[in-house]
Scaffold this active site. Structure first.
Site, PDB file in Angstrom:
ATOM      1  N   GLU A   2      13.890  38.718   3.664  1.00  0.00           N
ATOM      2  CA  GLU A   2      12.826  37.720   3.559  1.00  0.00           C
ATOM      3  C   GLU A   2      11.631  38.371   2.903  1.00  0.00           C
ATOM      4  O   GLU A   2      11.252  39.500   3.242  1.00  0.00           O
ATOM      5  CB  GLU A   2      12.457  37.171   4.940  1.00  0.00           C
ATOM      6  CG  GLU A   2      11.529  35.970   4.858  1.00  0.00           C
ATOM      7  CD  GLU A   2      11.583  35.085   6.088  1.00  0.00           C
ATOM      8  OE1 GLU A   2      10.882  34.056   6.104  1.00  0.00           O
ATOM      9  OE2 GLU A   2      12.319  35.428   7.023  1.00  0.00           O
ATOM     10  N   ARG A  23      18.870   9.150   3.520  1.00  0.00           N
ATOM     11  CA  ARG A  23      20.284   8.874   3.273  1.00  0.00           C
ATOM     12  C   ARG A  23      20.804   9.624   2.050  1.00  0.00           C
ATOM     13  O   ARG A  23      20.079   9.859   1.088  1.00  0.00           O
ATOM     14  CB  ARG A  23      20.501   7.371   3.099  1.00  0.00           C
ATOM     15  CG  ARG A  23      20.338   6.601   4.392  1.00  0.00           C
ATOM     16  CD  ARG A  23      20.437   5.109   4.160  1.00  0.00           C
ATOM     17  NE  ARG A  23      19.342   4.605   3.348  1.00  0.00           N
ATOM     18  CZ  ARG A  23      19.197   3.323   3.021  1.00  0.00           C
ATOM     19  NH1 ARG A  23      20.087   2.442   3.424  1.00  0.00           N
ATOM     20  NH2 ARG A  23      18.169   2.938   2.290  1.00  0.00           N
ATOM     21  N   ASP A  48      13.253   7.885   3.602  1.00  0.00           N
ATOM     22  CA  ASP A  48      14.692   7.622   3.493  1.00  0.00           C
ATOM     23  C   ASP A  48      15.431   8.945   3.325  1.00  0.00           C
ATOM     24  O   ASP A  48      15.245   9.650   2.341  1.00  0.00           O
ATOM     25  CB  ASP A  48      14.965   6.707   2.296  1.00  0.00           C
ATOM     26  CG  ASP A  48      16.372   6.118   2.311  1.00  0.00           C
ATOM     27  OD1 ASP A  48      17.243   6.666   3.015  1.00  0.00           O
ATOM     28  OD2 ASP A  48      16.595   5.110   1.611  1.00  0.00           O
ATOM     29  N   ARG A  92      30.047  -2.749  -1.652  1.00  0.00           N
ATOM     30  CA  ARG A  92      28.843  -2.601  -0.843  1.00  0.00           C
ATOM     31  C   ARG A  92      28.928  -1.267  -0.114  1.00  0.00           C
ATOM     32  O   ARG A  92      29.922  -0.983   0.548  1.00  0.00           O
ATOM     33  CB  ARG A  92      28.729  -3.734   0.181  1.00  0.00           C
ATOM     34  CG  ARG A  92      27.680  -3.517   1.285  1.00  0.00           C
ATOM     35  CD  ARG A  92      26.283  -3.662   0.780  1.00  0.00           C
ATOM     36  NE  ARG A  92      25.283  -3.517   1.845  1.00  0.00           N
ATOM     37  CZ  ARG A  92      23.980  -3.345   1.639  1.00  0.00           C
ATOM     38  NH1 ARG A  92      23.518  -3.301   0.403  1.00  0.00           N
ATOM     39  NH2 ARG A  92      23.140  -3.218   2.643  1.00  0.00           N
ATOM     40  N   CYS A 109      15.368  -6.627  11.144  1.00  0.00           N
ATOM     41  CA  CYS A 109      15.789  -6.216   9.808  1.00  0.00           C
ATOM     42  C   CYS A 109      16.767  -7.251   9.245  1.00  0.00           C
ATOM     43  O   CYS A 109      17.090  -8.242   9.897  1.00  0.00           O
ATOM     44  CB  CYS A 109      16.449  -4.833   9.864  1.00  0.00           C
ATOM     45  SG  CYS A 109      17.974  -4.791  10.854  1.00  0.00           S
TER      46      CYS A 109
END
Length: 280
Positions: free
Chosen positions: A44, A212, A210, A133, A149
């Site tokens: 490091e 994802r 987000d 989808r 939602c």
């Protein structure tokens, strides 16, 4: 020089950096991918004041010494694009209330501990522009019909559209709460009750809006024989996320759900802050 970079949480059963997102595993993976002995020396870098150097400091150090930097996330992305990390573990046929009969296929993978699902209708050939989808899990919306939602309604509408088409795929990704998990999603709900929108709530909890990732979803689509698709989505970032894995998206098919009094703020936030293509 290997840096953790922007790492998303990963746990798996095998596969170098995919087992644990650390510099040690990343260094071994980097050597293996380069065709070298899978071994590395880890150190490091410290600044002059004795504190550990962080990414901005490392970037300066790398420029001064003509070094390259690779992030752990870069190694993961490379492996997702160049290695098959998924496997089918179960298949059956299920009749549904929204889209008639589907073949259901369960996938395991070497990236996370989740089992992702594909609902498939019809025979898919290489030249088909398949109606697809890619749906991220929303327990509250998909199962309990939460009015916060539009997720459950989108899923059911997509199933109906595939049924009308007579052919298509729905990939159900276990990415609850845009990737933050169920517990944090409910915590985000509590923050929303106190005035935050969905983006602000995620940030307040220490997450990006987000988290994802669509690499595993793309690999599932390729395994199913999908090379061209008409993607049911309102999210342009999802198009970019899937195109990066070599799948041609020939058309974006809108999947808009009429808002209600409970989710209108949520949907306007998706439109204004996340770039979703909605007519509200």
């Amino acid at each position: 020089m290997v840096s953790p970079g922007h790492v998303f949480p990963i746990r798996a059963r095998r596969g170098g950096v995919l087992v644990r997102t650390g510099q040690t595993e990343g260094s071994v993976d980097l050597c293996r991918l380069a065709g070298l002995t899978p071994a590395g020396v880890i150190c490091e870098i410290m600044k002059d004041d004795g504190t550990m150097a962080r990414m901005p400091d490392l970037e300066i150090f790398a420029r001064e010494h003509k070094l390259k930097i690779v992030a752990i996330a870069d190694l993961i992305d490379y492996r997702l694009q160049n290695e098959s990390l998924i496997r089918r573990v179960a298949e059956a046929t299920i009749p549904t209330s929204y889209g008639g009969e589907f073949k259901v296929i369960v996938y395991e993978n070497d990236v996370d501990d989740f089992q992702h699902i594909a609902l498939v209708k019809g025979e898919i050939s290489k030249e088909d522009e398949v109606l697809v989808r890619v749906h991220s899990e929303c327990l509250t919306g998909d199962v309990f019909a939460s009015a916060r939602c539009d997720c459950g309604d989108q899923l059911h509408r997509a199933m109906e559209m595939v049924n009308q088409e007579g052919k298509g795929v729905i990939v159900y990704m276990r990415q609850e709460g845009r990737g933050i998990g169920l517990v944090n999603k409910i915590k985000a709900y509590a923050l929303q009750e106190n005035g935050h929108d969905t983006v602000e709530a995620n940030i307040a909890l220490g997450f990006k809006p987000d988290l994802r990732d669509y690499g595993i979803g793309a690999q599932i689509l390729v395994d199913l024989g999908v090379h061209k698709m008409r993607l049911m989505t309102n999210n342009p970032k999802k198009i970019v996320g899937l195109e990066g894995y070599g799948i041609e998206i020939t058309q974006r098919v809108p999947l808009e759900i009429h808002p209600n009094e409970n989710n209108i703020k949520y949907m306007k936030t998706k439109q204004k802050k996340m770039g979703h293509l909605l007519k509200i």
